[in-house]
Design a protein around this motif. Sequence first.
Motif, PDB file in Angstrom:
ATOM      1  N   GLY A 208     -43.308 -10.081   8.147  1.00 58.28           N
ATOM      2  CA  GLY A 208     -43.200  -8.773   8.767  1.00 58.28           C
ATOM      3  C   GLY A 208     -43.473  -7.587   7.877  1.00 58.28           C
ATOM      4  N   LEU A 209     -44.066  -7.801   6.703  1.00 58.43           N
ATOM      5  CA  LEU A 209     -44.383  -6.694   5.805  1.00 58.43           C
ATOM      6  C   LEU A 209     -45.719  -6.050   6.132  1.00 58.43           C
ATOM      7  CD1 LEU A 209     -43.166  -8.080   2.361  1.00 58.43           C
ATOM      8  CD2 LEU A 209     -41.940  -6.705   4.041  1.00 58.43           C
ATOM      9  N   GLU A 210     -46.448  -6.603   7.093  1.00 57.02           N
ATOM     10  CA  GLU A 210     -47.692  -6.020   7.577  1.00 57.02           C
ATOM     11  C   GLU A 210     -47.539  -5.669   9.054  1.00 57.02           C
ATOM     12  OE1 GLU A 210     -50.608  -5.373   5.972  1.00 57.02           O
ATOM     13  OE2 GLU A 210     -49.700  -5.936   4.057  1.00 57.02           O
ATOM     14  N   ALA A 211     -48.238  -4.625   9.481  1.00 59.98           N
ATOM     15  CA  ALA A 211     -48.167  -4.219  10.890  1.00 59.98           C
ATOM     16  C   ALA A 211     -48.745  -5.314  11.779  1.00 59.98           C
ATOM     17  CB  ALA A 211     -48.916  -2.910  11.098  1.00 59.98           C
ATOM     18  N   PHE A 212     -48.192  -5.438  12.981  1.00 64.89           N
ATOM     19  CA  PHE A 212     -48.680  -6.411  13.958  1.00 64.89           C
ATOM     20  C   PHE A 212     -49.502  -5.696  15.009  1.00 64.89           C
ATOM     21  CE2 PHE A 212     -48.371  -8.501  18.047  1.00 64.89           C
ATOM     22  CZ  PHE A 212     -48.683  -9.818  17.747  1.00 64.89           C
ATOM     23  N   ASN A 213     -50.646  -6.254  15.322  1.00 65.43           N
ATOM     24  CA  ASN A 213     -51.504  -5.722  16.377  1.00 65.43           C
ATOM     25  C   ASN A 213     -52.112  -6.906  17.129  1.00 65.43           C
ATOM     26  OD1 ASN A 213     -53.143  -4.301  18.064  1.00 65.43           O
ATOM     27  ND2 ASN A 213     -54.311  -3.248  16.477  1.00 65.43           N
ATOM     28  N   GLY A 214     -51.633  -7.147  18.325  1.00 68.20           N
ATOM     29  CA  GLY A 214     -52.106  -8.307  19.060  1.00 68.20           C
ATOM     30  C   GLY A 214     -51.406  -8.442  20.396  1.00 68.20           C
ATOM     31  N   PRO A 215     -51.406  -9.641  20.974  1.00 68.29           N
ATOM     32  CA  PRO A 215     -50.793  -9.856  22.289  1.00 68.29           C
ATOM     33  C   PRO A 215     -49.275  -9.759  22.226  1.00 68.29           C
ATOM     34  CG  PRO A 215     -51.516 -11.936  21.351  1.00 68.29           C
ATOM     35  CD  PRO A 215     -52.038 -10.863  20.442  1.00 68.29           C
ATOM     36  N   GLY A 216     -48.687  -9.392  23.334  1.00 69.83           N
ATOM     37  CA  GLY A 216     -47.235  -9.298  23.404  1.00 69.83           C
ATOM     38  C   GLY A 216     -46.779  -8.561  24.647  1.00 69.83           C
TER      39      GLY A 216
ATOM     40  N   ASN B  47     -52.947  -5.659  23.282  1.00 70.42           N
ATOM     41  CA  ASN B  47     -53.038  -4.686  22.193  1.00 70.42           C
ATOM     42  C   ASN B  47     -51.683  -4.055  21.885  1.00 70.42           C
ATOM     43  OD1 ASN B  47     -55.958  -4.873  21.837  1.00 70.42           O
ATOM     44  ND2 ASN B  47     -56.091  -3.860  23.827  1.00 70.42           N
ATOM     45  N   LEU B  48     -50.704  -4.887  21.670  1.00 70.95           N
ATOM     46  CA  LEU B  48     -49.381  -4.388  21.307  1.00 70.95           C
ATOM     47  C   LEU B  48     -49.348  -4.071  19.811  1.00 70.95           C
ATOM     48  CD1 LEU B  48     -46.419  -3.973  22.391  1.00 70.95           C
ATOM     49  CD2 LEU B  48     -45.953  -6.229  21.400  1.00 70.95           C
ATOM     50  N   LYS B  49     -48.774  -2.923  19.468  1.00 71.94           N
ATOM     51  CA  LYS B  49     -48.691  -2.522  18.066  1.00 71.94           C
ATOM     52  C   LYS B  49     -47.233  -2.445  17.634  1.00 71.94           C
ATOM     53  CE  LYS B  49     -53.006   0.129  18.066  1.00 71.94           C
ATOM     54  NZ  LYS B  49     -53.636   1.448  17.813  1.00 71.94           N
ATOM     55  N   ILE B  50     -46.941  -3.093  16.512  1.00 70.69           N
ATOM     56  CA  ILE B  50     -45.600  -3.079  15.940  1.00 70.69           C
ATOM     57  C   ILE B  50     -45.732  -2.712  14.464  1.00 70.69           C
ATOM     58  CG2 ILE B  50     -43.551  -4.445  15.381  1.00 70.69           C
ATOM     59  CD1 ILE B  50     -44.093  -6.147  17.809  1.00 70.69           C
ATOM     60  N   ALA B  51     -44.990  -1.698  14.041  1.00 72.88           N
ATOM     61  CA  ALA B  51     -45.075  -1.239  12.655  1.00 72.88           C
ATOM     62  C   ALA B  51     -44.510  -2.275  11.687  1.00 72.88           C
ATOM     63  CB  ALA B  51     -44.322   0.081  12.501  1.00 72.88           C
ATOM     64  N   ALA B  52     -44.937  -2.189  10.443  1.00 68.27           N
ATOM     65  CA  ALA B  52     -44.450  -3.101   9.411  1.00 68.27           C
ATOM     66  C   ALA B  52     -43.025  -2.723   8.996  1.00 68.27           C
ATOM     67  CB  ALA B  52     -45.373  -3.061   8.195  1.00 68.27           C
ATOM     68  N   TYR B  53     -42.331  -3.669   8.424  1.00 65.05           N
ATOM     69  CA  TYR B  53     -41.009  -3.410   7.857  1.00 65.05           C
ATOM     70  C   TYR B  53     -41.171  -2.463   6.682  1.00 65.05           C
ATOM     71  CZ  TYR B  53     -36.409  -4.478   5.838  1.00 65.05           C
ATOM     72  OH  TYR B  53     -35.127  -4.401   5.330  1.00 65.05           O
TER      73      TYR B  53
END
Length: 240
Positions: A93-101, A217-223
């Motif tokens: 989780g130290l990198e941003a997530f960008n994908g399905p969700g 295209n869900l975006k979740i910020a990194a920790y």
Amino acid sequence: MKKTVYIRFTFILLIVGFMLAVQYNTVQSPETRDTRDVWAIRQELAKETELHSELLSEVRGLDQTLGKYENMVNESPAIALNDTVLLLKKEIGLEAFNGPGLTIKVEPSLESIAVGQPIEGISPDLLVRLINEINRFKAKAIEVDGKRMIYSSAVRDVNGKTTVNNLAIKKAPFLIRIGTSTFEDAKKMYNQLEASAIGDDFYIDNLKLEIGQPGNNLKIAAYDQTISKQFLLEIPGGEK
């Protein structure tokens, strides 16, 4: 002499009686049989087949990754190392997530609003139950009210407020974003959460879950906080 005969005869009768008792108990208490109908057995078999297929896919993916790293190590060890570090950062989780969700909105129930009840914050126990339910469906990344959750994230009660990563969760409404590996996994999670009884637990606390449709295209910020390294030791350069 007669006394010895009586003792032997009594001993034989005891053995015969014990054997008869064991046989009678076996007849009266047969081994438990599987009494499920064919449909129940087929459902169980389908679950096991799906699990087997998922495990094979994971093994295949790991084999491909291992082969890729072996080739990269032979060609360029530095590139292989950097790719490994990036992959590990994404995994924890130290990198941003960008994908399905999909996104879940936690909001007050209509009944509590109608009767004018004060809006209370979500309890730590209820939030933990929801996160466990989400992880049971193989979430890739989770963000609660803008706070990225990782392996070391803790949900606590601090001065009467529920916190994640030592940051307070605001009162409802707030969002929970969930990233998955594939769009198919997102759709499965949506269906499983819709069918789950977790919504009833929220209703008891005058809250409700609004589960959004899955997307690509869900975006979740990194920790963005410091990770504790108290159990990690740095090896001096050159030491093996």
